[in-house]
Enzyme design. Structure first.
Site, PDB file in Angstrom:
ATOM      1  N   THR A 190      -0.922   4.283 -39.984  1.00  0.00           N
ATOM      2  CA  THR A 190      -1.201   3.065 -39.099  1.00  0.00           C
ATOM      3  C   THR A 190      -0.587   1.996 -39.893  1.00  0.00           C
ATOM      4  OG1 THR A 190      -3.486   3.195 -40.053  1.00  0.00           O
ATOM      5  CG2 THR A 190      -3.204   4.523 -38.116  1.00  0.00           C
ATOM      6  N   GLU A 336      -1.708   7.279 -33.695  1.00  0.00           N
ATOM      7  CA  GLU A 336      -2.550   8.366 -33.584  1.00  0.00           C
ATOM      8  C   GLU A 336      -2.195   9.240 -32.647  1.00  0.00           C
ATOM      9  OE1 GLU A 336      -3.363   5.281 -34.185  1.00  0.00           O
ATOM     10  OE2 GLU A 336      -4.991   5.464 -35.676  1.00  0.00           O
ATOM     11  N   LYS A 446     -17.216 -12.642 -27.914  1.00  0.00           N
ATOM     12  CA  LYS A 446     -18.462 -12.382 -27.336  1.00  0.00           C
ATOM     13  C   LYS A 446     -19.289 -13.592 -27.428  1.00  0.00           C
ATOM     14  CE  LYS A 446     -21.241  -8.646 -26.774  1.00  0.00           C
ATOM     15  NZ  LYS A 446     -21.901  -7.138 -27.383  1.00  0.00           N
ATOM     16  N   TRP A 451     -18.827 -10.824 -22.901  1.00  0.00           N
ATOM     17  CA  TRP A 451     -17.333 -10.601 -23.491  1.00  0.00           C
ATOM     18  C   TRP A 451     -16.239 -11.315 -22.662  1.00  0.00           C
ATOM     19  CZ3 TRP A 451     -16.862  -4.412 -23.941  1.00  0.00           C
ATOM     20  CH2 TRP A 451     -17.465  -4.125 -24.963  1.00  0.00           C
TER      21      TRP A 451
END
Ligand code: AMP
Length: 557
Positions: A190, A336, A446, A451
């Site tokens: 990754t 992944e 936030k 959000w």
């Protein structure tokens, strides 16, 4: 009752057999220069050269299960490695050419690569890290190796092999072993934007099934009449599985080598008429700017164009459709997940405006994968298109763990034994399986406990005609804890102001999302996989290295 069916292993050797038995008329064209001239590798020759490479691996004493690194561009030689290494029973470890020397040494050593195949144009990148790669015994170089790098490799005690010479003297037949479909075929790390890179090991079975899915109608519908052009690098998630899918289907390939530049891409499209392509939004964004300045190019051979790796602005999709007659389809995936999990084709029966809405989603989960949204309290949320939580996925081409068991907290097991990968992406899913992402968990802003979606702000900003691209990050705010900072790259010569952009946004997002803090920059820094590097932006902001203008919140609050 036992079935009467054969249990032939789902391995990449089957792909080799397919091109050997049926698709010798296919070809891979590798770009050789900025003008778009190509070198041809017929699939009949690919079969022979793959066998030769296997014999070279054998001569280098490579054992089953050994890891072989490739530091290579998208090319015919890389394609040879894509087949020869896994079919030999070794593990293809594609190395990201944009890693720093430290990161490169880390992933090579962590994987225990014994051999590295390297394009000569990347020899200096490898040379900078080679002294910190104790597991590497041999470096096989494709192309002319400069004397400086040769002596660096030799001084580090590595055997240097010339790829062309080695292949020329190797036998062109090889007795391919029968492999277990669950054995490792390839390995990719990754990008490591959060902590050290983590290894994801694909099995023969997972690559095989993923390639079949890529060939299916709901994904790319690839067949022998197609020409596939992976602009996404072969070192990043196997170029989204496109090379294997193309080989499996007998489709031709156009491989851009290191020339992923607008003028070269346009020349390759016009010269070789690819029908399927895939790239991250940055590549299509750069190409769009170039096409507008250099009119008269025809891209209409492209019938299926995937864009993903980051949210795809609807303005980009609209521009290609209206100006060039090309439909860009958004897809979602990760290292992944091999990577294809979601494809954003609209469902049946919706009109153009509704279809436009669906085109902005990460997409509908494709057959073979499953997806769900999970709340902060671990409860699976309804598929109502409203409830927001973490997107989790499972399926045969989705990793069930990281190499060495790292980051075990990224996986959850439900009562029936299904392993779910926690993607770290935040969003919602509707009753038709469409996923709409609002953020990466680590990028979420936030503000006052609520959000704000950086993705939606960025997408809306990218729709402004004077904006080339934008990134929105959360920055500390004494009153609201966090507020969005918009970092914008304006188009050449534009003097559009912060206030004008705020006004533009005010018609597109809720008022309390409107950023007060603005910064104009010449370019946004990229990660190794071509995405906006928000970590670097946060660091620049923290170091007072960004010129920030603050507008009064005005009527926004
Ligand atoms: P990588 O493993 O480097 O391919 O990165 C995977 C991540 O890229 C995902 O977890 C998402 O955050 C992001 N990503 C991929 N495709 C999309 C998309 N269509 N929209 C938004 N984010 C995406």
């Amino acid at each position: 009752m036992k079935s009467t069916m054969q249990s032939s292993a789902l391995t990449l050797t089957a792909v080799l057999h397919a091109i050997s038995d049926s698709f010798g008329d296919g070809q891979a064209l590798t770009c050789r220069n900025e003008e778009g001239d190509v070198e041809r590798l017929g699939y009949d020759e690919l079969v022979l050269r793959t066998a030769r490479l296997a014999n070279v691996l054998s001569a280098l004493n490579v054992m089953r299960g050994d890891r072989i690194g490739t530091l290579m561009w998208n090319s015919g030689q890389h394609l040879e490695a894509y087949l020869a290494i896994p079919c030999y029973g070794a593990v293809l470890h594609t190395l990201n050419v944009r890693l720093t020397a430290e990161q490169l040494a880390f992933v090579v050593t962590d994987a225990g690569d014994r051999v590295v195949l390297c394009d000569s144009s990347l020899a200096s990148t490898l040379a900078a890290a080679i002294s910190a790669m104790p597991t590497v015994e041999s470096v096989v170089v494709v192309g002319d190796l400069p004397a400086v790098e040769r002596s660096t490799f030799e001084a580090a005690g590595k055997t240097v092999v010339d790829y062309a010479d080695a292949l020329a003297s190797a036998a062109d037949s090889y007795q391919w072993p029968l492999l277990d479909e669950h054995s490792a075929a390839s390995l990719c790390y990754t990008s490591g934007t959060t902590g050290d890179p983590k290894g994801v090991v694909y099995s023969h079975r997972s690559v095989y099934l993923h390639a079949l899915a890529a060939c299916s109608g709901n994904v790319a519908g690839i067949c022998a009449r197609d020409t596939v052009m992976p602009l996404v690098p072969m070192f990043h998630v196997n170029a989204w599985g496109l090379p294997y899918a193309a080989l499996m289907a007998g489709a031709d390939l156009v491989l851009p080598h290191r020339f992923v530049r607008p003028a070269t891409i346009a020349a390759l499209v016009e010269g070789w008429k690819p029908t399927v392509a895939g790239a991250v939004p940055t590549v299509f964004n750069d190409l769009l700017g170039w096409l507008r300045e250099n009119p008269g190019h025809d891209l209409t051979s492209l019938r299926r164009v995937f864009c993903g790796g980051a949210a795809v602005p609807i303005a980009l999709i609209d521009a290609y459709r209206s100006e060039f007659g090309v439909t860009i389809t958004q897809a979602w995936g990760m290292t992944e997940t091999s990577p294809i999990v979601c494809v954003a084709d609209p469902p049946k029966g919706c009109g153009p405006e509704q279809a436009r809405g669906y085109a902005q989603a990460a997409g509908r989960v494709v057959f073979g994968s499953r997806g769900r949204i999970v709340g902060d309290d671990g409860q699976v949320l309804p598929r109502d298109g409203i409830s927001v939580g973490e997107f989790q996925v499972s399926g045969p081409w989705i990793t069930g763990q990281y190499l060495g068991g790292r980051n075990a907290e990224s996986f959850e097991r439900s009562e029936d034994g299904t392993v779910w990968l926690r993607t770290g992406d935040i969003g919602r899913i509707n009753h038709l399986g469409y996923v709409q992402l609002t953020d990466r968990a680590k990028d979420v802003i936030k503000s006052g406990g609520e959000w704000i979606s950086s993705v939606e702000l960025e997408t809306a900003l990218a729709g402004h005609p004077a904006v080339i691209e934008a990134a929105v990050i959360g920055v500390p705010d004494s009153r609201w804890d966090e507020r969005p900072l918009a970092v914008v790259v304006r188009s050449h010569g534009s003097d559009v102001s912060e206030a004008e952009l705020q006004e533009w946004l005010s018609h597109r997002v809720v008022k309390w999302w409107l950023p007060e803090r603005w910064s104009f920059v010449d370019a946004l820094q990229r990660t190794g996989t071509g995405k906006t590097d928000k970590r670097a932006l946060r660091a620049r902001y923290a170091a007072n290295d960004l010129l920030v203008t603050t507008l009064s919140p005005g009527s926004a609050f």
